[in-house]
Design a protein around this motif. Structure first.
Motif, PDB file in Angstrom:
ATOM      1  N   VAL A  91       0.859  -1.187   0.000  1.00 49.21           N
ATOM      2  CA  VAL A  91       0.000   0.000   0.000  1.00 49.21           C
ATOM      3  C   VAL A  91       0.893   1.234   0.000  1.00 49.21           C
ATOM      4  CG1 VAL A  91      -1.878  -1.172   1.226  1.00 49.21           C
ATOM      5  CG2 VAL A  91      -0.129   0.062   2.530  1.00 49.21           C
ATOM      6  N   ILE A  92       0.325   2.347  -0.437  1.00 48.41           N
ATOM      7  CA  ILE A  92       1.037   3.622  -0.425  1.00 48.41           C
ATOM      8  C   ILE A  92       0.376   4.528   0.610  1.00 48.41           C
ATOM      9  CG2 ILE A  92       1.561   5.714  -1.734  1.00 48.41           C
ATOM     10  CD1 ILE A  92       1.805   4.051  -4.218  1.00 48.41           C
ATOM     11  N   VAL A  93       1.205   5.173   1.434  1.00 47.93           N
ATOM     12  CA  VAL A  93       0.727   6.146   2.408  1.00 47.93           C
ATOM     13  C   VAL A  93       1.369   7.479   2.057  1.00 47.93           C
ATOM     14  CG1 VAL A  93       0.674   6.825   4.828  1.00 47.93           C
ATOM     15  CG2 VAL A  93       0.363   4.433   4.213  1.00 47.93           C
ATOM     16  N   ILE A  94       0.542   8.476   1.808  1.00 46.53           N
ATOM     17  CA  ILE A  94       1.017   9.812   1.444  1.00 46.53           C
ATOM     18  C   ILE A  94       1.071  10.672   2.703  1.00 46.53           C
ATOM     19  CG2 ILE A  94       0.567  11.858   0.053  1.00 46.53           C
ATOM     20  CD1 ILE A  94      -0.951  10.034  -1.897  1.00 46.53           C
ATOM     21  N   THR A  95       2.239  11.208   2.975  1.00 47.09           N
ATOM     22  CA  THR A  95       2.425  12.057   4.158  1.00 47.09           C
ATOM     23  C   THR A  95       2.623  13.512   3.776  1.00 47.09           C
ATOM     24  OG1 THR A  95       4.813  11.681   4.138  1.00 47.09           O
ATOM     25  CG2 THR A  95       3.474  10.157   5.457  1.00 47.09           C
ATOM     26  N   GLY A  96       3.082  13.774   2.571  1.00 46.17           N
ATOM     27  CA  GLY A  96       3.444  15.130   2.169  1.00 46.17           C
ATOM     28  C   GLY A  96       4.903  15.401   2.494  1.00 46.17           C
ATOM     29  N   LYS A  97       5.500  16.329   1.779  1.00 45.52           N
ATOM     30  CA  LYS A  97       6.924  16.642   1.970  1.00 45.52           C
ATOM     31  C   LYS A  97       7.151  17.785   2.940  1.00 45.52           C
ATOM     32  CE  LYS A  97       8.001  15.322  -2.815  1.00 45.52           C
ATOM     33  NZ  LYS A  97       8.583  15.788  -4.093  1.00 45.52           N
ATOM     34  N   PHE A 118      13.150  23.275  -0.012  1.00 44.21           N
ATOM     35  CA  PHE A 118      14.171  22.293  -0.410  1.00 44.21           C
ATOM     36  C   PHE A 118      13.572  20.914  -0.663  1.00 44.21           C
ATOM     37  CE2 PHE A 118      16.579  25.475   1.982  1.00 44.21           C
ATOM     38  CZ  PHE A 118      17.597  25.761   1.100  1.00 44.21           C
ATOM     39  N   THR A 119      12.396  20.657  -0.083  1.00 46.54           N
ATOM     40  CA  THR A 119      11.821  19.326  -0.233  1.00 46.54           C
ATOM     41  C   THR A 119      11.365  19.069  -1.660  1.00 46.54           C
ATOM     42  OG1 THR A 119       9.645  20.173   0.392  1.00 46.54           O
ATOM     43  CG2 THR A 119      11.039  19.287   2.157  1.00 46.54           C
ATOM     44  N   ARG A 120      11.226  20.100  -2.465  1.00 41.42           N
ATOM     45  CA  ARG A 120      10.819  19.892  -3.853  1.00 41.42           C
ATOM     46  C   ARG A 120      11.928  19.226  -4.654  1.00 41.42           C
ATOM     47  NH1 ARG A 120       9.279  25.748  -5.767  1.00 41.42           N
ATOM     48  NH2 ARG A 120      11.252  26.106  -4.664  1.00 41.42           N
ATOM     49  N   HIS A 121      13.184  19.292  -4.131  1.00 43.05           N
ATOM     50  CA  HIS A 121      14.316  18.729  -4.865  1.00 43.05           C
ATOM     51  C   HIS A 121      14.814  17.426  -4.226  1.00 43.05           C
ATOM     52  CE1 HIS A 121      14.415  22.532  -6.988  1.00 43.05           C
ATOM     53  NE2 HIS A 121      14.436  23.156  -5.807  1.00 43.05           N
ATOM     54  N   THR A 122      13.957  16.806  -3.422  1.00 44.28           N
ATOM     55  CA  THR A 122      14.350  15.550  -2.780  1.00 44.28           C
ATOM     56  C   THR A 122      14.529  14.467  -3.829  1.00 44.28           C
ATOM     57  OG1 THR A 122      13.124  16.124  -0.810  1.00 44.28           O
ATOM     58  CG2 THR A 122      13.710  13.809  -1.088  1.00 44.28           C
ATOM     59  N   LEU A 123      15.714  13.862  -3.848  1.00 45.10           N
ATOM     60  CA  LEU A 123      15.981  12.777  -4.789  1.00 45.10           C
ATOM     61  C   LEU A 123      15.362  11.495  -4.276  1.00 45.10           C
ATOM     62  CD1 LEU A 123      19.727  13.522  -5.659  1.00 45.10           C
ATOM     63  CD2 LEU A 123      17.684  14.123  -6.995  1.00 45.10           C
ATOM     64  N   HIS A 124      15.002  10.641  -5.190  1.00 43.84           N
ATOM     65  CA  HIS A 124      14.376   9.384  -4.794  1.00 43.84           C
ATOM     66  C   HIS A 124      15.436   8.406  -4.281  1.00 43.84           C
ATOM     67  CE1 HIS A 124      11.789   5.971  -4.655  1.00 43.84           C
ATOM     68  NE2 HIS A 124      12.518   5.326  -5.560  1.00 43.84           N
ATOM     69  N   SER A 125      15.093   7.648  -3.263  1.00 50.27           N
ATOM     70  CA  SER A 125      15.991   6.644  -2.688  1.00 50.27           C
ATOM     71  C   SER A 125      15.153   5.564  -2.046  1.00 50.27           C
ATOM     72  CB  SER A 125      16.913   7.272  -1.638  1.00 50.27           C
ATOM     73  OG  SER A 125      17.656   6.279  -0.965  1.00 50.27           O
ATOM     74  N   THR A 126      15.742   4.363  -1.945  1.00 51.38           N
ATOM     75  CA  THR A 126      15.026   3.267  -1.283  1.00 51.38           C
ATOM     76  C   THR A 126      15.134   3.372   0.235  1.00 51.38           C
ATOM     77  OG1 THR A 126      16.996   1.877  -1.407  1.00 51.38           O
ATOM     78  CG2 THR A 126      15.428   1.707  -3.224  1.00 51.38           C
ATOM     79  N   ARG A 127      15.942   4.292   0.729  1.00 51.34           N
ATOM     80  CA  ARG A 127      16.117   4.462   2.173  1.00 51.34           C
ATOM     81  C   ARG A 127      15.546   5.796   2.607  1.00 51.34           C
ATOM     82  NH1 ARG A 127      22.137   3.467   3.911  1.00 51.34           N
ATOM     83  NH2 ARG A 127      21.105   3.641   5.933  1.00 51.34           N
ATOM     84  N   PHE A 128      15.097   5.821   3.882  1.00 52.69           N
ATOM     85  CA  PHE A 128      14.539   7.054   4.434  1.00 52.69           C
ATOM     86  C   PHE A 128      15.651   7.819   5.128  1.00 52.69           C
ATOM     87  CE2 PHE A 128      12.863   9.295   8.159  1.00 52.69           C
ATOM     88  CZ  PHE A 128      12.000  10.184   7.531  1.00 52.69           C
ATOM     89  N   HIS A 129      15.808   9.067   4.750  1.00 52.47           N
ATOM     90  CA  HIS A 129      16.836   9.914   5.351  1.00 52.47           C
ATOM     91  C   HIS A 129      16.162  11.069   6.061  1.00 52.47           C
ATOM     92  CE1 HIS A 129      20.098   7.848   3.196  1.00 52.47           C
ATOM     93  NE2 HIS A 129      19.273   7.829   2.146  1.00 52.47           N
ATOM     94  N   GLU A 130      16.455  11.235   7.354  1.00 53.35           N
ATOM     95  CA  GLU A 130      15.922  12.358   8.123  1.00 53.35           C
ATOM     96  C   GLU A 130      16.935  13.488   8.048  1.00 53.35           C
ATOM     97  OE1 GLU A 130      13.614  14.732   9.662  1.00 53.35           O
ATOM     98  OE2 GLU A 130      12.858  12.682   9.658  1.00 53.35           O
ATOM     99  N   GLY A 143       8.568  17.951   6.924  1.00 53.16           N
ATOM    100  CA  GLY A 143       7.208  17.458   7.034  1.00 53.16           C
ATOM    101  C   GLY A 143       6.994  16.731   8.353  1.00 53.16           C
ATOM    102  N   VAL A 144       5.981  17.135   9.103  1.00 53.78           N
ATOM    103  CA  VAL A 144       5.733  16.544  10.424  1.00 53.78           C
ATOM    104  C   VAL A 144       5.340  15.081  10.290  1.00 53.78           C
ATOM    105  CG1 VAL A 144       4.286  16.653  12.483  1.00 53.78           C
ATOM    106  CG2 VAL A 144       5.084  18.764  11.408  1.00 53.78           C
ATOM    107  N   LEU A 145       4.385  14.797   9.425  1.00 53.46           N
ATOM    108  CA  LEU A 145       3.923  13.413   9.277  1.00 53.46           C
ATOM    109  C   LEU A 145       4.981  12.553   8.602  1.00 53.46           C
ATOM    110  CD1 LEU A 145       0.197  14.007   8.231  1.00 53.46           C
ATOM    111  CD2 LEU A 145       1.159  13.625  10.502  1.00 53.46           C
ATOM    112  N   ARG A 146       5.724  13.128   7.707  1.00 48.45           N
ATOM    113  CA  ARG A 146       6.791  12.383   7.029  1.00 48.45           C
ATOM    114  C   ARG A 146       7.845  11.924   8.040  1.00 48.45           C
ATOM    115  NH1 ARG A 146      11.849  12.818   5.092  1.00 48.45           N
ATOM    116  NH2 ARG A 146      12.287  11.769   3.114  1.00 48.45           N
TER     117      ARG A 146
END
Length: 208
Positions: free
Chosen positions: A136-142, A147-159, A165-168
């Motif tokens: 399933v996909i869960v959308i949290t928002g960026k 700067f979040t508009r230029h977030t590169l895609h990755s298989t890992r989550f980087h804080e 984004g609070v929910l992200r």
């Protein structure tokens, strides 16, 4: 030497005895006249033997002695907690990253406060697993940071600070809690075509 005639032969080893003459008896009487006989000594009395010590008396306590018992509770086995997040296998992770796997359901958390979002997310994942869904996909928002508009895609989550984004930021922490681990096997950021840094693929455990 010849024996005396007319006399008795002396017997060897036996002293000869004779009666005292009258003159000798008078002389002996004069000697012992003033003599005082010695008093007989009484035999010394033996010192009394010390009395034998009495054997200690054994006193039997007739009162009942209270017995203290230690009650040990049977240790009940602690149920094992939910399994940890195992993550996705390499092939599935690559296919998700390339957008080759389509999600079976999508849930958007926009418009929910942090604490409210946690509850509705848990309910959505529980219903999805009950239906037998796996991805399933869960959308949290960026977030609102530019700067979040230029977030590169990755298989890992980087804080990172630019990911505001609070929910992200909260979702990975929620998925590590026991209630979520019972439902979720792993997760990773979604492909840009599915929301990129503002969405997550969530891989659910198999329905038992």
């Amino acid at each position: 030497m010849a024996a005396c005639e007319g006399g008795d032969k002396a017997k060897p080893g036996k002293p000869r005895t004779r009666a005292l003459s009258e003159a000798e008896q008078k002389l002996w009487g004069a000697v012992v006249k003033d003599a005082t006989p010695l008093a007989r000594r009484k035999p010394a009395e033996a010192a009394p033997m010390p009395a034998a010590p009495e054997a200690p008396k054994i006193v039997t306590n007739t009162k009942k002695i209270p017995v203290f018992r230690i009650h040990t509770e049977t240790t009940k086995p602690v149920p094992a907690g939910p399994p940890p997040l195992t993550g996705l296998d390499r092939r599935t992770s690559q296919r998700l990253a390339r957008g080759q796997i389509e999600a079976e359901a999508t849930f958007d958390l926009h418009g929910h406060a942090r604490e409210e979002a946690r509850g509705v997310l848990l309910g959505f994942l529980g219903r999805s697993r009950a239906r037998g869904l796996r991805c399933v996909i869960v959308i949290t928002g960026k977030g609102e940071n530019p700067f979040t508009r230029h977030t590169l895609h990755s298989t890992r989550f980087h804080e990172a600070p630019e990911h505001s984004g609070v929910l992200r930021s909260a979702l990975p922490s929620w998925l590590g809690e026991p209630e979520f681990r019972a439902l979720v096997a792993g997760f990773q950021p979604a492909h840009p075509r599915h929301g990129g840094g503002g969405a997550f693929y969530i891989w659910l455990r198999k329905k038992r």
